[in-house]
Scaffold this active site. Structure first.
Site, short mmCIF file in Angstrom:
data_model
loop_
_atom_site.label_atom_id
_atom_site.label_comp_id
_atom_site.label_asym_id
_atom_site.label_seq_id
_atom_site.Cartn_x
_atom_site.Cartn_y
_atom_site.Cartn_z
N ASP A 85 1.08 -3.65 0.71
CA ASP A 85 -0.22 -4.29 0.74
C ASP A 85 -0.05 -5.71 1.28
O ASP A 85 1.06 -6.26 1.30
CB ASP A 85 -0.77 -4.30 -0.69
CG ASP A 85 -2.05 -5.08 -0.84
OD1 ASP A 85 -2.98 -4.85 -0.04
OD2 ASP A 85 -2.13 -5.92 -1.75
N ASP A 87 -2.92 -8.69 0.93
CA ASP A 87 -3.55 -9.76 0.14
C ASP A 87 -3.00 -9.80 -1.27
O ASP A 87 -2.94 -8.78 -1.97
CB ASP A 87 -5.06 -9.56 0.10
CG ASP A 87 -5.73 -9.75 1.45
OD1 ASP A 87 -6.86 -10.22 1.48
OD2 ASP A 87 -5.09 -9.45 2.48
N GLY A 175 -6.37 -3.13 2.91
CA GLY A 175 -7.82 -2.94 2.88
C GLY A 175 -8.53 -4.15 3.46
O GLY A 175 -9.76 -4.18 3.52
N LYS A 219 -4.01 4.38 2.50
CA LYS A 219 -2.73 3.75 2.20
C LYS A 219 -1.69 4.81 1.81
O LYS A 219 -0.55 4.79 2.29
CB LYS A 219 -2.88 2.73 1.07
CG LYS A 219 -3.62 1.46 1.49
CD LYS A 219 -3.60 0.43 0.37
CE LYS A 219 -4.17 -0.90 0.85
NZ LYS A 219 -3.96 -1.98 -0.14
N ASP A 241 -0.66 -4.87 -5.55
CA ASP A 241 -1.04 -5.59 -6.77
C ASP A 241 -2.34 -5.09 -7.40
O ASP A 241 -2.65 -5.48 -8.53
CB ASP A 241 -1.19 -7.08 -6.46
CG ASP A 241 -2.40 -7.36 -5.58
OD1 ASP A 241 -3.31 -8.09 -6.02
OD2 ASP A 241 -2.45 -6.84 -4.44
#
Length: 294
Positions: A85, A87, A175, A219, A241
Site C-alpha cells: 500500500d 498512503d 486506492g 489489491k 495499514d
C-alpha cells in the site's frame, strides 16, 4: 513448526520471554527454542513444534508490545514479490486528505478517510464521496501538494532497494491516485504501480474517477497475479495499514501491518509498531551489512 521473530525493548526481555513461554504452555504450545539471531542481533527468534499462529501472536503482543513481530508457519526467507500500500504505509500521509487541505476541506475528507480505513465505510462509496469534493480544483495543485506535503516514511527506500537487490519484484498498489503514486514509486524505487486515476478536464479535476476503481479486491488480485507470474511456489510479502489492505495481507505468504488500524493489524502475520520499515528486513533475516541505502 511455528517461527516467531520479534524486535522489542531489550530491558527485561528474558523475564518477558519466560512469562510468554509460560503463557504458551498454558495454551498447550511448547517453546522448543528461543535465541537471538547472530546475523540480526536485535531479533529474538522463537520456535515451536506446532500450535496456532493467532494464539502465538496474541501472547507475544501481550508480553512484548510495543514490538515488531512476524509469525510464520514456514521457514522465513526473502520473498520473491513485495506488494505494498502507499498512503500511511510507504508515505506518511493520506494524499487525498492533504490535497483536500488546499480546498479547505481537510477535516471533512480526513474524517471520511479514517472511517474507511477503520473498515466502517464502504471503500468505493467513501472514495467517490471524497473525490467529488475536489471538483473544480486545478490539476497543478497536485504538484504543489506533492512537493510540499508528501514524504516517504523512514526506511521505505532502503526496504525497497534491499529487496530488489535480493531479486524481489516490487509493486506499489494503492486506492489512491496515479498523480501521486507514480512519482512516489519512482522516488522510493518500485517497479510497477497500480492505482486510481483522477478525471481531469481543461486542467481541473472533475470530481470523478477515470476507469475502474482499485479497491481491496484489486489489491488482492494484483498480489495473486504478480505472484503467479513468478511461479506457483513464489513467496510474497504484503504491507498495509487499513481495512482496504486486509485481503492482500491475508493472501500474501507474509502479511505485515505497518502502524496499522486494529482490523488490519489483527489480520496480519506480523506488524511494525516500534521501528521503521527497515525492521521488516531484520524480521526477514537480512543482515544490516547487506541493506542497500537509497
Amino acid at each position: 513448526m511455528l517461527i516467531a521473530r520479534l524486535i522489542a525493548d531489550p530491558l527485561g526481555l528474558e523475564t518477558r520471554l519466560d512469562a510468554a513461554s509460560a503463557a504458551l504452555e498454558g495454551e498447550g504450545m511448547r517453546v522448543a527454542a528461543a535465541v537471538m539471531l547472530d546475523f540480526c542481533g536485535d531479533v529474538l527468534q522463537i520456535m515451536l513444534p506446532d500450535g496456532d499462529p493467532a494464539t502465538l501472536r496474541r501472547v507475544l503482543d501481550d508480553h512484548f508490545a510495543p514490538a515488531d513481530v512476524l509469525v510464520s508457519a514456514r521457514e522465513i526467507e526473502v520473498p520473491r514479490l513485495f506488494v505494498s500500500d502507499m498512503d500511511s504505509t510507504m508515505i506518511g500521509q493520506e494524499c487525498i486528505d492533504e490535497l483536500a487541505d488546499f480546498a479547505g476541506l481537510k477535516d471533512k475528507v480526513a474524517a471520511i478517510t479514517e472511517r474507511a480505513m477503520q473498515g466502517e465505510l464502504d471503500f468505493e462509496s467513501a472514495l467517490n464521496e471524497r473525490v467529488g469534493l475536489l471538483a473544480g480544483m486545478a490539476e497543478d495543485t497536485i504538484e504543489t501538494c506533492l512537493a510540499e506535503r508528501i514524504r516517504p516514511v523512514e526506511g521505505a527506500r532502503t526496504l525497497v532497494a534491499t529487496l530488489k537487490a535480493k531479486g524481489c519484484r516490487t509493486v506499489l498498489v494503492t486506492g489512491g491516485f496515479h498523480h501521486f503514486a507514480d512519482p512516489v514509486a519512482e522516488q522510493i524505487g518500485f517497479e510497477q504501480v497500480v492505482g486510481n486515476r483522477l478525471a481531469v478536464t481543461n486542467g481541473k479535476l472533475t470530481g470523478a474517477l477515470a476507469g475502474a476503481i482499485v479497491d481491496s479486491s484489486v489489491k488482492k488480485r494484483v498480489l495473486l497475479e504478480e505472484g503467479s507470474a513468478l511461479g506457483d511456489e513464489a513467496s510474497s510479502l504484503a504491507t498495509g495499514d487499513g481495512a482496504n489492505d486486509i485481503p492482500m495481507i491475508e493472501a500474501a505468504t507474509w502479511g505485515i501491518a505497518y502502524r496499522a488500524k486494529p482490523k488490519a493489524r489483527a489480520a496480519a502475520d506480523g506488524w511494525i509498531d516500534r521501528g521503521d520499515l527497515t525492521a521488516i528486513l531484520s524480521l526477514l533475516g537480512i543482515p544490516r551489512d547487506e541493506w542497500v541505502s537509497a
